[in-house]
Design a protein around this motif. Structure first.
Motif, PDB file in Angstrom:
ATOM      1  N   VAL A 136      48.576 -15.086 -47.573  1.00 35.24           N
ATOM      2  CA  VAL A 136      48.852 -13.808 -48.236  1.00 35.24           C
ATOM      3  C   VAL A 136      50.111 -13.190 -47.650  1.00 35.24           C
ATOM      4  N   GLY A 137      50.153 -13.116 -46.331  1.00 31.15           N
ATOM      5  CA  GLY A 137      51.311 -12.515 -45.670  1.00 31.15           C
ATOM      6  C   GLY A 137      52.577 -13.309 -45.913  1.00 31.15           C
ATOM      7  N   PHE A 138      52.455 -14.604 -45.798  1.00 28.12           N
ATOM      8  CA  PHE A 138      53.614 -15.480 -45.946  1.00 28.12           C
ATOM      9  C   PHE A 138      54.253 -15.327 -47.321  1.00 28.12           C
ATOM     10  N   THR A 139      53.422 -15.334 -48.372  1.00 30.70           N
ATOM     11  CA  THR A 139      53.992 -15.287 -49.721  1.00 30.70           C
ATOM     12  C   THR A 139      54.611 -13.918 -50.013  1.00 30.70           C
ATOM     13  N   VAL A 140      53.962 -12.838 -49.568  1.00 31.93           N
ATOM     14  CA  VAL A 140      54.518 -11.506 -49.781  1.00 31.93           C
ATOM     15  C   VAL A 140      55.858 -11.379 -49.058  1.00 31.93           C
ATOM     16  N   PHE A 141      55.853 -11.849 -47.809  1.00 24.37           N
ATOM     17  CA  PHE A 141      57.066 -11.782 -46.986  1.00 24.37           C
ATOM     18  C   PHE A 141      58.202 -12.586 -47.623  1.00 24.37           C
ATOM     19  N   MET A 142      57.898 -13.788 -48.046  1.00 29.75           N
ATOM     20  CA  MET A 142      58.919 -14.663 -48.620  1.00 29.75           C
ATOM     21  C   MET A 142      59.470 -14.088 -49.913  1.00 29.75           C
ATOM     22  N   LEU A 143      58.596 -13.527 -50.709  1.00 32.91           N
ATOM     23  CA  LEU A 143      59.021 -12.954 -51.982  1.00 32.91           C
ATOM     24  C   LEU A 143      60.063 -11.863 -51.737  1.00 32.91           C
ATOM     25  N   ARG A 144      59.785 -11.042 -50.736  1.00 30.93           N
ATOM     26  CA  ARG A 144      60.730  -9.962 -50.404  1.00 30.93           C
ATOM     27  C   ARG A 144      62.017 -10.510 -49.829  1.00 30.93           C
ATOM     28  N   THR A 145      61.863 -11.481 -48.925  1.00 28.65           N
ATOM     29  CA  THR A 145      63.020 -12.005 -48.227  1.00 28.65           C
ATOM     30  C   THR A 145      63.958 -12.732 -49.189  1.00 28.65           C
ATOM     31  N   VAL A 146      63.406 -13.554 -50.025  1.00 28.60           N
ATOM     32  CA  VAL A 146      64.239 -14.398 -50.877  1.00 28.60           C
ATOM     33  C   VAL A 146      64.766 -13.619 -52.083  1.00 28.60           C
ATOM     34  N   PHE A 147      63.877 -12.863 -52.727  1.00 30.56           N
ATOM     35  CA  PHE A 147      64.291 -12.227 -53.989  1.00 30.56           C
ATOM     36  C   PHE A 147      64.490 -10.715 -53.865  1.00 30.56           C
ATOM     37  N   ASP A 148      64.128 -10.184 -52.688  1.00 28.53           N
ATOM     38  CA  ASP A 148      64.214  -8.754 -52.480  1.00 28.53           C
ATOM     39  C   ASP A 148      63.435  -7.978 -53.541  1.00 28.53           C
ATOM     40  N   VAL A 149      62.310  -8.504 -53.910  1.00 27.44           N
ATOM     41  CA  VAL A 149      61.440  -7.786 -54.832  1.00 27.44           C
ATOM     42  C   VAL A 149      60.037  -7.731 -54.246  1.00 27.44           C
ATOM     43  N   ALA A 150      59.235  -6.783 -54.763  1.00 31.11           N
ATOM     44  CA  ALA A 150      57.835  -6.727 -54.359  1.00 31.11           C
ATOM     45  C   ALA A 150      56.993  -6.952 -55.596  1.00 31.11           C
ATOM     46  N   GLY A 151      55.919  -7.698 -55.430  1.00 26.13           N
ATOM     47  CA  GLY A 151      54.959  -7.843 -56.532  1.00 26.13           C
ATOM     48  C   GLY A 151      55.146  -9.081 -57.364  1.00 26.13           C
ATOM     49  N   THR A 152      56.289  -9.207 -58.037  1.00 27.75           N
ATOM     50  CA  THR A 152      56.439 -10.316 -58.966  1.00 27.75           C
ATOM     51  C   THR A 152      57.806 -10.964 -58.816  1.00 27.75           C
ATOM     52  N   SER A 153      57.814 -12.288 -58.899  1.00 22.89           N
ATOM     53  CA  SER A 153      59.078 -13.015 -58.770  1.00 22.89           C
ATOM     54  C   SER A 153      59.811 -12.975 -60.102  1.00 22.89           C
ATOM     55  N   PRO A 154      61.103 -13.330 -60.071  1.00 27.34           N
ATOM     56  CA  PRO A 154      61.787 -13.486 -61.354  1.00 27.34           C
ATOM     57  C   PRO A 154      61.163 -14.632 -62.152  1.00 27.34           C
ATOM     58  N   ALA A 155      61.416 -14.643 -63.425  1.00 27.13           N
ATOM     59  CA  ALA A 155      60.872 -15.724 -64.269  1.00 27.13           C
ATOM     60  C   ALA A 155      61.565 -17.036 -63.953  1.00 27.13           C
ATOM     61  N   VAL A 156      60.807 -18.113 -64.003  1.00 24.92           N
ATOM     62  CA  VAL A 156      61.372 -19.446 -63.774  1.00 24.92           C
ATOM     63  C   VAL A 156      60.959 -20.323 -64.956  1.00 24.92           C
ATOM     64  N   PRO A 157      61.638 -21.446 -65.136  1.00 26.81           N
ATOM     65  CA  PRO A 157      61.185 -22.342 -66.211  1.00 26.81           C
ATOM     66  C   PRO A 157      59.773 -22.839 -65.919  1.00 26.81           C
ATOM     67  N   ARG A 158      59.008 -23.115 -66.973  1.00 26.96           N
ATOM     68  CA  ARG A 158      57.661 -23.617 -66.723  1.00 26.96           C
ATOM     69  C   ARG A 158      57.419 -24.923 -67.444  1.00 26.96           C
ATOM     70  N   ILE A 159      56.369 -25.596 -67.029  1.00 28.41           N
ATOM     71  CA  ILE A 159      55.997 -26.842 -67.694  1.00 28.41           C
ATOM     72  C   ILE A 159      55.433 -26.464 -69.065  1.00 28.41           C
ATOM     73  N   GLN A 160      56.070 -26.989 -70.104  1.00 27.60           N
ATOM     74  CA  GLN A 160      55.678 -26.596 -71.453  1.00 27.60           C
ATOM     75  C   GLN A 160      54.492 -27.415 -71.957  1.00 27.60           C
ATOM     76  N   SER A 161      53.723 -26.765 -72.793  1.00 33.94           N
ATOM     77  CA  SER A 161      52.612 -27.475 -73.422  1.00 33.94           C
ATOM     78  C   SER A 161      53.148 -28.576 -74.326  1.00 33.94           C
ATOM     79  N   ILE A 162      52.338 -29.589 -74.522  1.00 35.90           N
ATOM     80  CA  ILE A 162      52.740 -30.664 -75.423  1.00 35.90           C
ATOM     81  C   ILE A 162      51.657 -30.842 -76.486  1.00 35.90           C
TER      82      ILE A 162
END
Lengths: 309, 516
Positions: free
Chosen positions: A106-132
Motif C-alpha cells: 500500500v505504502g509503496f504504490t502510493v509513494f511511487m505514484l506520487r514520486t513518478v507522476f506527482d499525482v495522488a489517487g490515480t495514475s495517468p491513462a495508459v494503453p490497455r490490453i484490448q478485448s478480442i
C-alpha cells in the motif's frame, strides 16, 4: 418469475461475472501454489497491488501493455521472493510476513505514484490490453455472448486453471510440491529439496498474483488507482479455500464471487445493499472452513517453517 | 563371512553426551542383525549416521569393502540403504503408490506414469508378500499396512540393506508376526536387515546376530543361537535383571471399584464396550488382556470420566461416579496412567514441577489464598518425587519434552502413584520403554497393590499382563469373554481367547486345568 431470474442471470451478467472473476482466478492459482507447498500466503493482496501498479508503470514507459504484463509478473515474483526469504529461510511467522507485505505494498504504490507522476489517487491513462472477438465461438448463441468477446487475459486465466491442474496432479513436480506441503520431512528423506521447492512455489505465487493485479490496471481499466485491488487478494484467498485448494474448485469459487460482484448493481436496484453482497465471499469461506460443504482441509504442514535436523 | 557394511570407530558427540563412542560394527550380507539397547543408548544416532542424517565426528563407513561418504539421505539411498523410521515418513493424503514412487517417479516427459507406478508397486508387493492396495490413501490404511508401504518405498529404491527402526513398537502381536514373515521373505531374497528394537524376545525370535549398545558403547555382538534372554538383558541394562517381577501372593480385601453393565460408544458412535461388568478389589491387580481396539481404551475413558457411558454404572466404594467430571473422579481417589503420555499424561512444554501437579494444581497445598501458586510447596513436592522415583535429569525446571520416554513416564507415574490412590488405572504403562524403566514401573505397580490399592491394568503386552496380574479379564469385541485367575493363565490360552476363541471349545489348543 422467469423474467425475475433472467434479470439477474443472463448472458450479459455472466460475461461480466467472468470479467470480475479473472483477477481472482489468477491470484487464487497463485495462492494454490504457495499453500500447497506449505506456505500461507496472506500477502496475495499486496502482491496483487504491486502487480497492478508495476503493470501500469511498465506500460506507461514501454507503451505496450503486454510488456507491462511482464513487469507485473516480475514485480509479483519479487514480492513472492521477499515472502519466501522471510518465511522459508528466516522462518518468520508466515501470517506476519504476509501482512507486512500487504502493508508495504500500500505504502509503496502510493509513494511511487506520487514520486513518478506527482499525482495522488490515480495514475495517468495508459494503453490497455484490448478485448478480442473469437471467430466462430462468438457466433454461438448465449455461449458466444458470454465467452466470445472477452479480454485475452480472461482466456489466459481459464487456460491457466487447466495448466495448474495438470501441473499439480499429473507431473512429477506437482507430486513433489504436494508432498512438501503435506509432510516436508518425508519429502526430505527421499531427497526432495524442501527449501528450494517452497522458494519456487512462493515466487510463482507472487508472479501469478502480480498478473491478477495487472488485469485490473492494464486490461479491465487503463490506469492504476490507489488501493485498486480493494480486497480482491483476500477474496482470492477465500476462493482458494472455498475451492479446497484445487484449481477447478478455486475457479468455480472465483466465478461465483465474480458473479456476486456482477449482480451487485442489480441487487441494489431491488433493495439489497451492496455491502451485504460483499460479505458473501467471506461468509461462504467461513461456512466452507467450518466443514458444512464437504471438508476443506488445508495442506498439513501449512504455516510451519521446515527445520532440518 | 563377508561384510556388506562396516562401521569403524564411529564417534558422535552431542553437547554434553557422547552418543556413539568408537563403535565398530559389521553387518554380514543377507543376515538379520538386531541392534538392541535402551532408549538413549545410541542406536538411533548410529543408524542416523549411516543414513546420512547426522555426520560422525570421527570414524569411517565401508560399504562392500570400500570407504564411502554418506553426506545426506540421498547418498544413502543411492548406496542401497533403506530406512523405515519409527515415525513413518508417509504423506497421508497421497496414495500408497504415490508415496512409494516419490522422487523416483516413473515418468514420460515429466508426467507421472501412474499406471506403471501402480503395476510396479503391485508386483513388488506380491514378490515380497507385503499385502497392500497401491491405490489406497495412506490415511485410510492401518498402521501395519503403512509400515509395509515404508518397506516398499525402500525396496522400490533397490535397497540392499534395510534398516528397521523399532518397527514393532507400533504393531499388535498379530501384525508383528506378519512383519517377521515379511522379514524372512526379504532375507530369503537376499536383503540384509538391521532390526532395531528393545524387546529381547523379538531379537531371539528373528535375528541371526545381535549387537548390544549401552550408553553409546558397543557391548558386544553375539550369534543369536548362542545367547539367551538373560545374557542379553544383562548386556543391555548393565546389571542383572529381574525377568519376572517378584511379588507375594495377593491379599485381596474389599471391593473398591465395581463396574456394572457398562456400555460405551466411541466418538464416532460405534458401540465399543458392551455390557461390561467387573470388580476390582483392594490389594489386587486385575489385568485386562486383549488385542488393541477391542474396547479397552473406551472402557478406561468411561471409568475416568473422559467419555460418558451410554448405559451402566461405575461405582467407587458403592458410590456411582459415572456422571462426575474427570476432575471430581480424580478427587475421589482415582489415579490414571493414560496410554498416550504425550497426548494425555503430560504437557510436554511444561517443566517437571508443573507436570507433577497437573490435576492437583487447584488443590491444597499447591494453591494459596485461593488463587496463587504456592511455589515453595510445588518445588518441594517436585524435589521429593524426583528423588523417590529416580527421575533423570533431576532439574525440576527442565521441560519434559527433552526427557527420554522412560523418564517422561516416570513423571506420570510419580504424580499418579504418590497421591495414594484407592483405585489405580494403568493403561499401557510401559509402552515404548526400555527394560530398566519397565522393571521400575512394574515394581511400583506391585508396591501400590501391596499397599492396598485396587489396580486395573490394561496392556497389549501379554508378558506384562501375566507377570503383574492376580486375575485376568479377556476383552474381545467390547465384551469381557472371561475372567481367569492368573495362575490358570498362560500366553497361549490368553492369545487364543483374545482372538475370539471359545473358552470351552478349545480345538487343538491345550489349556490348563480349568473348572472342568
Amino acid at each position: 418469475m422467469w423474467a425475475y431470474i433472467t434479470y439477474f442471470v443472463n448472458a450479459t451478467v455472466l460475461a461480466a461475472a467472468l470479467r470480475m472473476a479473472t483477477p481472482l482466478i489468477f491470484t487464487s492459482m497463485g495462492g494454490i501454489f504457495s499453500e500447497r507447498s506449505g506456505v500461507i500466503n496472506i500477502g496475495l493482496e499486496g502482491m496483487m497491488l504491486t502487480g497492478a501498479f508495476m503493470g501500469m508503470l511498465v506500460t506507461y514507459y514501454s507503451g505496450t501493455p503486454w510488456v507491462g504484463l511482464l513487469g507485473a509478473l516480475a514485480s509479483g515474483a519479487v514480492m513472492g521472493l521477499i515472502h519466501a526469504v522471510a518465511s522459508v529461510r528466516y522462518k518468520v511467522d508466515q501470517v506476519v510476513s504476509g501482512t507486512a507485505i500487504n502493508i508495504f505494498a500500500v505504502g509503496f504504490t502510493v509513494f511511487m505514484l506520487r514520486t513518478v507522476f506527482d499525482v495522488a489517487g490515480t495514475s495517468p491513462a495508459v494503453p490497455r490490453i484490448q478485448s478480442i472477438t473469437l471467430p466462430l465461438i462468438s457466433r454461438i448463441p448465449v455461449v458466444g455472448e458470454i465467452i466470445g468477446n472477452q479480454n485475452p487475459m480472461v482466456y489466459m486465466a481459464l487456460a491457466l486453471v487447466v495448466l495448474v491442474h495438470v501441473f499439480l496432479f499429473r507431473t512429477v513436480w506437482g507430486l513433489r510440491l504436494r508432498a512438501v506441503g503435506e509432510h516436508p520431512k518425508a519429502a526430505d528423506t527421499v531427497g526432495i529439496n524442501v527449501f528450494q521447492t517452497r522458494y519456487i512455489a512462493v515466487i510463482a505465487s507472487g508472479a501469478l498474483a502480480g498478473l491478477g493485479g495487472a488485469y485490473l490496471s492494464i486490461a479491465h481499466l487503463s490506469r492504476f488507482g490507489d488501493g485498486m485491488t480493494a480486497g480482491r487478494g483476500f477474496i482470492s484467498l477465500a476462493a482458494m479455500i472455498f475451492g479446497k485448494w484445487t484449481p477447478f474448485g478455486a475457479l468455480g469459487a472465483s466465478i461465483l464471487f465474480g458473479f456476486a460482484d456482477a449482480v451487485q448493481m442489480r441487487l441494489q436496484e431491488v433493495g439489497i445493499p451492496r455491502h451485504f453482497v460483499q460479505m458473501g465471499p467471506y461468509i461462504l469461506t467461513m461456512i466452507a472452513l467450518a466443514g458444512f460443504i464437504g471438508r476443506a482441509t488445508p495442506p498439513k504442514a501449512i504455516g510451519k517453517p521446515y527445520e532440518k535436523e | 563371512m563377508e561384510h556388506i557394511l562396516e562401521m569403524k570407530n564411529i564417534t558422535k558427540r552431542f553437547p554434553g553426551v557422547v552418543a556413539n563412542d568408537a563403535i565398530t560394527l559389521g553387518i554380514r550380507k543377507g543376515e538379520i542383525h538386531s541392534l538392541v539397547g535402551e532408549n538413549g543408548s545410541g542406536k538411533s544416532t548410529l543408524m542416523s549416521i549411516l543414513y546420512g542424517l547426522y555426520h560422525a565426528d570421527s570414524g569411517e563407513i565401508l560399504f562392500k569393502g570400500k570407504k564411502v561418504e554418506i553426506g545426506d539421505s540421498r547418498a544413502a539411498i543411492d548406496l542401497g540403504l533403506g530406512m523405515v523410521f519409527q515415525h513413518f515418513m508417509l504423506v497421508d493424503t497421497l496414495t500408497v503408490a504415490e508415496n512409494v514412487i516419490l522422487r523416483a517417479e516413473p515418468a514420460r516427459y515429466r508426467f507421472v506414469d501412474y499406471r506403471q507406478a501402480q503395476n510396479t508397486v503391485k508386483k513388488l508387493a506380491s514378490d515380497y508378500g507385503l499385502r497392500v492396495d497401491p491405490r489406497a490413501r495412506i490415511s485410510d490404511i492401518s498402521v501395519g499396512q503403512q509400515q509395509r508401504v515404508e518397506i516398499l518405498k525402500a525396496l522400490y529404491r533397490h535397497a540392499q540393506i534395510l534398516i528397521l527402526d523399532e518397527p514393532t513398537a507400533v504393531l499388535t502381536p498379530q501384525e508383528t508376526e506378519e512383519l517377521f514373515q515379511v522379514m524372512r521373505n526379504l532375507k530369503q531374497q537376499g536383503t540384509t536387515i538391521v532390526f532395531i528394537t528393545h524387546k529381547i524376545k523379538e531379537v531371539l525370535a528373528i535375528s541371526d546376530r545381535v549387537s548390544v549398545l549401552r550408553r553409546g558403547k558397543l557391548m558386544g555382538t553375539r550369534n543369536t543361537a548362542e545367547t539367551n534372554h538373560r545374557e542379553l538383558a544383562e548386556m543391555v541394562v548393565g546389571r542383572e535383571v529381574l525377568l519376572r517381577v517378584e511379588k507375594k501372593p495377593s491379599e485381596p480385601r474389599e471391593t473398591v471399584a465395581s463396574i456394572a453393565g457398562l456400555t460405551v460408544k466411541d466418538r464416532r458412535g460405534t458401540t465399543m464396550v458392551k455390557d461390561v461388568s467387573l470388580e476390582v478389589r483392594s490389594g489386587e491387580v486385575l489385568g485386562i488382556a486383549g488385542v488393541e481396539g477391542n474396547g479397552q481404551q473406551q472402557l478406561v475413558e468411561a471409568i475416568t470420566g473422559l467419555i460418558k457411558p451410554e448405559a451402566g454404572k461405575v461405582m467407587l466404594h458403592g458410590q456411582p461416579i459415572q456422571k462426575l467430571s474427570p476432575m471430581n473422579i480424580k478427587k475421589r481417589g482415582v489415579s490414571y496412567i493414560p496410554e498416550d503420555r504425550h497426548k494425555r499424561g503430560l504437557i510436554l512444554d511444561y517443566n517437571v514441577a508443573d507436570n507433577l501437579i497437573l490435576g492437583l494444581h487447584t488443590q491444597h497445598p499447591f494453591v494459596e489464598r485461593y488463587l496463587f501458586r504456592n511455589e515453595k510447596q510445588i518445588d518441594e513436592h517436585a524435589r521429593r518425587l524426583v528423588a523417590d522415583y529416580d527421575i533423570r535429569p533431576t532439574d525440576i525446571r527442565q521441560i519434559v519434552r527433552t526427557f527420554s520416554g522412560g523418564n517422561q513416564q516416570k513423571v506420570v507415574v510419580a504424580r499418579e502413584f504418590s497421591r495414594k490412590p484407592q483405585f489405580l488405572i494403568c493403561s499401557q504403562p510401559t509402552r515404548g520403554l526400555d527394560i530398566g524403566a519397565i522393571e521400575f514401573i512394574h515394581q511400583e505397580i506391585i508396591r501400590q497393590r501391596d499397599q492396598g490399592t485396587a489396580v486395573l491394568l490394561v496392556s497389549a503386552e501379554l508378558d506384562e499382563i501375566l507377570s503383574l496380574s492376580d486375575r485376568i479379564a479377556v476383552m474381545y469385541e467390547g465384551r469381557i469373554v472371561t475372567v481367569l485367575p492368573a495362575a490358570e493363565s498362560d500366553e497361549r490360552r490368553l492369545g487364543y481367547l483374545m482372538l475370539g476363541g471359545d473358552l470351552h471349545r478349545t480345538e487343538g489348543v491345550e489349556i490348563g486345568t480349568s473348572a472342568e
